[in-house]
Design a protein around this motif. Structure first.
Motif, PDB file in Angstrom:
ATOM      1  N   LYS A  95     -44.822 -37.990  -8.629  1.00 53.18           N
ATOM      2  CA  LYS A  95     -44.676 -37.062  -9.743  1.00 53.18           C
ATOM      3  C   LYS A  95     -45.848 -36.077  -9.749  1.00 53.18           C
ATOM      4  CE  LYS A  95     -43.515 -36.945 -14.629  1.00 53.18           C
ATOM      5  NZ  LYS A  95     -43.242 -37.734 -15.856  1.00 53.18           N
TER       6      LYS A  95
ATOM      7  N   PRO B 185     -42.941 -29.544 -10.321  1.00 53.02           N
ATOM      8  CA  PRO B 185     -42.965 -28.464 -11.321  1.00 53.02           C
ATOM      9  C   PRO B 185     -43.497 -27.135 -10.799  1.00 53.02           C
ATOM     10  CG  PRO B 185     -44.784 -29.982 -11.689  1.00 53.02           C
ATOM     11  CD  PRO B 185     -43.920 -30.605 -10.643  1.00 53.02           C
TER      12      PRO B 185
ATOM     13  N   HIS C 256     -34.137 -20.053 -18.159  1.00 52.36           N
ATOM     14  CA  HIS C 256     -35.419 -20.729 -17.991  1.00 52.36           C
ATOM     15  C   HIS C 256     -36.213 -20.183 -16.800  1.00 52.36           C
ATOM     16  CE1 HIS C 256     -34.062 -23.748 -20.867  1.00 52.36           C
ATOM     17  NE2 HIS C 256     -32.944 -23.892 -20.159  1.00 52.36           N
TER      18      HIS C 256
ATOM     19  N   GLU D 107     -32.899 -34.714  -9.107  1.00 54.81           N
ATOM     20  CA  GLU D 107     -33.970 -35.635  -9.492  1.00 54.81           C
ATOM     21  C   GLU D 107     -35.314 -35.163  -8.934  1.00 54.81           C
ATOM     22  OE1 GLU D 107     -32.833 -39.458  -8.096  1.00 54.81           O
ATOM     23  OE2 GLU D 107     -31.080 -39.621  -9.414  1.00 54.81           O
TER      24      GLU D 107
ATOM     25  N   ASP E 245     -31.346 -29.112 -14.015  1.00 53.88           N
ATOM     26  CA  ASP E 245     -32.750 -29.489 -13.805  1.00 53.88           C
ATOM     27  C   ASP E 245     -33.605 -28.336 -13.301  1.00 53.88           C
ATOM     28  OD1 ASP E 245     -33.049 -32.281 -14.556  1.00 53.88           O
ATOM     29  OD2 ASP E 245     -31.600 -32.699 -12.963  1.00 53.88           O
TER      30      ASP E 245
ATOM     31  N   LEU F 221     -36.269 -32.143  -8.530  1.00 55.48           N
ATOM     32  CA  LEU F 221     -36.776 -31.009  -9.304  1.00 55.48           C
ATOM     33  C   LEU F 221     -37.608 -31.455 -10.501  1.00 55.48           C
ATOM     34  CD1 LEU F 221     -33.638 -28.668  -9.274  1.00 55.48           C
ATOM     35  CD2 LEU F 221     -35.729 -28.442  -7.917  1.00 55.48           C
ATOM     36  N   THR F 222     -37.421 -32.676 -10.938  1.00 59.72           N
ATOM     37  CA  THR F 222     -38.174 -33.166 -12.099  1.00 59.72           C
ATOM     38  C   THR F 222     -39.614 -33.534 -11.759  1.00 59.72           C
ATOM     39  OG1 THR F 222     -37.476 -35.466 -11.737  1.00 59.72           O
ATOM     40  CG2 THR F 222     -36.035 -34.089 -13.089  1.00 59.72           C
TER      41      THR F 222
ATOM     42  N   LYS G 183     -34.514 -26.055 -15.052  1.00 65.73           N
ATOM     43  CA  LYS G 183     -35.431 -25.767 -16.157  1.00 65.73           C
ATOM     44  C   LYS G 183     -36.786 -26.436 -15.957  1.00 65.73           C
ATOM     45  CE  LYS G 183     -33.795 -29.571 -19.117  1.00 65.73           C
ATOM     46  NZ  LYS G 183     -32.730 -30.079 -18.209  1.00 65.73           N
ATOM     47  N   ASN G 184     -36.846 -27.435 -15.064  1.00 70.78           N
ATOM     48  CA  ASN G 184     -38.101 -28.133 -14.788  1.00 70.78           C
ATOM     49  C   ASN G 184     -39.008 -27.368 -13.825  1.00 70.78           C
ATOM     50  OD1 ASN G 184     -37.596 -30.657 -16.306  1.00 70.78           O
ATOM     51  ND2 ASN G 184     -35.941 -30.935 -14.815  1.00 70.78           N
ATOM     52  N   VAL G 185     -38.497 -26.259 -13.271  1.00 64.45           N
ATOM     53  CA  VAL G 185     -39.305 -25.431 -12.357  1.00 64.45           C
ATOM     54  C   VAL G 185     -39.328 -23.999 -12.894  1.00 64.45           C
ATOM     55  CG1 VAL G 185     -39.096 -26.829 -10.282  1.00 64.45           C
ATOM     56  CG2 VAL G 185     -37.259 -25.243 -10.871  1.00 64.45           C
TER      57      VAL G 185
END
Length: 608
Positions: free
Chosen positions: A256, A286, A340, A280, A309, A282-283, A311-313
């Motif tokens: 992570k 960042p 996003h 997954e 997902d 992409l989480t 939106k996580n980048v």
């Protein structure tokens, strides 16, 4: 040579030396004042008449295996003489002395042998190449220049043994930041040997493994290596079809907060399940800025999951989804993600034919991409309704520099003046409208808009038949477009008048920076038109590429303009490529071209 095999010999010599010293001490205790000399000398009685003989033999001892035989033969020869009687010693004392002397000789021999063998280890170590020397030799073998920070071995025909050797060199490259092994098929199946050594290069930022035939084991080992390359920012795995269906092996151990900024997996045969693994992924990345999933036709089935997902980048700057099998619902999901992605600079959703008719679903947030610089929508089968939506959205993309609408026939036939509204995008540098079915009305709209595009560098109007005979409509724009470098007019039904116009523009100082000119597949140009063009060709001072090829179904003689072309080539030092397919050259003309290349040290390829 390792020191360990000699250690027992040295221990025995030390033990024998101690035994000899103890024996000598006993003799001196018994009052023998004439006995042994120092521990390294022979203990021969001074009164011996053969003292000088023995010492002469001792002085001639060599370091070879005969070292022990010579003193033993001497002792055997003199064994019947009682040297100790002249000093009042009995036979036992003499035998004890000889025994001690033999022990001293053995010790001296072993010490000498040890000294002889000893230097072999440091000499071998000095002669063996250092890590740096080995690396230089490895790179020289591959015809590459050594670089301790950038290891570029693209397309070097590496073998599995080369990969293993390279892995052994990584401990000597602590400053390495980039590894490029692309287009080496034998890397596949051997990557683990390399990945287990990556902890030696913890500054590694870039890893490129395009078209390496990676296997499932390679993908697994690469996933395990993520933890030992904490600085990795760019990972390119494109053109490895075996990754398809196995992406989870790569992503499951991704830590992570990973620092990856660029992830490319073009043409990796990714499946819908891989799309879920990617979502997954992409989480935990960042910082991602570039995501390229092009030419993965099945990934579109999971695009809604991926889009959720994205939106996580939020810092994503480039999203390439060329030929990904996107459908209507894919574009809807992508629209939700765009809200996003305010930092997005490039969006490529080209060659997704099934999204035609759904642009109204993506219009809401597409217009908010104020930083978007590149929009590629070629071959998306846009409908007339899509053209209406795009004519409202595209002019709002104030930072747009490159727009590709090619192979969308409705762009040219729609009554909505989409092309005319390009005037609101003064930063445009590249406009591609090839094969858009332009009519005279839409072409006129484009010509008027081009007057407001002073930064234009690339204009592609190929495969629009209406351009032929109407190039004069672009006259004003071409006069103002001082930055234009690429002009593509292939298969435009050009006529002699159009070529004369280009020639006059260049002679008047316009198009001065033109580097690439594509006039191919214009069979409608007469020999007179080619003659006028070739006579003025020398004015294109910076031209590096020129294509005048005919259509595949055609075949024509060069005629009288060939000599004009050859004369112009001598005045174009930058010209490196010339396409002349389907033009029939005589044997004399071919010889002239070959002679030109030789005399001018050029390598212009004439495809006859």
């Amino acid at each position: 040579m390792s020191a360990s095999p000699r250690q027992p010999t040295a221990d025995r010599a030390k033990q024998e030396h101690s035994t000899e010293a103890a024996a000598g001490s006993d003799i001196r205790a018994e009052g023998d004042t004439q006995g042994c000399q120092t521990k390294n000398e022979e203990a021969i009685p001074k009164s011996s008449p053969f003292d000088f003989v023995i010492k002469q033999f001792q002085g001639k001892r060599s370091s070879s295996g005969k070292r022990k035989e010579q003193p033993s033969a001497i002792k055997k020869f003199f064994s019947g003489f009682d040297f100790g009687k002249s000093e009042g010693k009995d036979g036992g004392e003499t035998k004890e002395t000889e025994k001690n002397n033999s022990s001293a000789e053995d010790q001296s021999e072993k010490q000498d042998l040890s000294l002889d063998d000893g230097p072999s280890h440091p000499v071998s170590e000095a002669e063996s190449p250092s890590g740096e020397q080995r690396f230089n030799q490895f790179m020289q073998k591959l015809g590459k220049k050594p670089d301790s920070k950038n290891l570029d071995l693209n397309n070097c025909a590496l073998s599995a043994a080369d990969v293993t050797e390279l892995a052994s060199l990584l401990p000597f490259l602590p400053e390495l930041e980039e590894i490029s092994l692309s287009w080496n098929g034998c890397v596949g199946g051997a990557l683990k040997a390399l990945t287990v050594q990556l902890h030696h290069v913890n500054l590694l930022r870039v890893l490129r493994l395009n078209n390496c035939r990676l296997t499932a084991e390679d993908v697994t080992s690469l996933g395990e290596a993520f933890e030992i390359v904490p600085q990795l920012e760019e990972l390119d795995l494109s053109w490895n079809s075996n990754i398809g269906g196995k992406l989870s092996l790569l992503t499951k151990k991704l830590p992570k907060g990973c620092k990856i900024k660029l992830l490319k997996m073009t043409d990796c045969n990714l499946t819908a399940k891989d799309g879920e693994s990617l979502a997954e992924m992409l989480t935990v990345i960042p910082n991602l800025e570039v995501l390229d999933l092009s030419i993965n036709k099945h990934i579109g089935c999971s695009m809604k999951v991926i889009a959720q997902d994205l939106k996580n980048v939020p810092g994503l700057k480039e999203l390439n989804l060329h030929m990904c099998g996107l459908k209507h619902d894919s574009l809807q999901g992508l629209d939700a993600a765009l809200q996003h992605l305010a930092e997005l600079r490039k969006l490529d959703i080209s060659c997704n034919k099934e999204i035609g008719g759904s642009f109204k679903d993506a219009a809401a947030h597409l217009a908010n991409l104020k930083n978007l610089e590149v929009l590629d929508l070629h071959q998306c089968c846009v409908t007339e309704e899509d053209v209406t939506v795009l004519s409202q959205v595209i002019p709002l993309l104030s930072s747009l520099q490159e727009l590709n609408l090619s192979s969308n026939k409705n762009v040219g036939v729609s009554s909505v003046p989409l092309l005319g509204r390009l005037r609101f995008l003064p930063n445009l540098k590249s406009v591609a409208i090839s094969n858009c079915g332009l009519g005279e009305e839409s072409f006129s709209s484009l010509a008027e808009a081009a007057l407001h595009l002073p930064e234009l560098e690339i204009l592609d109007l190929s495969w629009n038949k209406c351009v032929g005979g109407n190039l004069k409509l672009l006259l004003g724009a071409l006069k103002l477009a001082r930055e234009i470098q690429v002009l593509r007019l292939s298969s435009c039904n050009l006529v002699a008048e159009d070529l004369a116009l280009l020639t006059l523009l260049t002679q008047d100082g316009h198009l001065a920076r033109l580097r690439k000119l594509d006039l191919s597949y214009n069979n409608s140009i007469s020999d007179e038109g080619w003659m006028v063009f070739c006579r003025g060709l020398a004015a294109f001072k910076e031209l590096s590429e020129l294509d005048v090829s005919l259509r595949p179904s055609s075949c024509r003689d060069c005629g009288t303009w060939f000599s004009e072309l050859l004369a112009a080539l001598t005045k174009l030092p930058a010209l490196a490529e010339l396409g002349m397919q389907r033009w029939v050259l005589s044997e004399s003309q071919r010889q002239q071209l070959e002679s030109f290349n030789q005399d001018n040290k050029r390598n212009i390829r004439f495809d006859c």
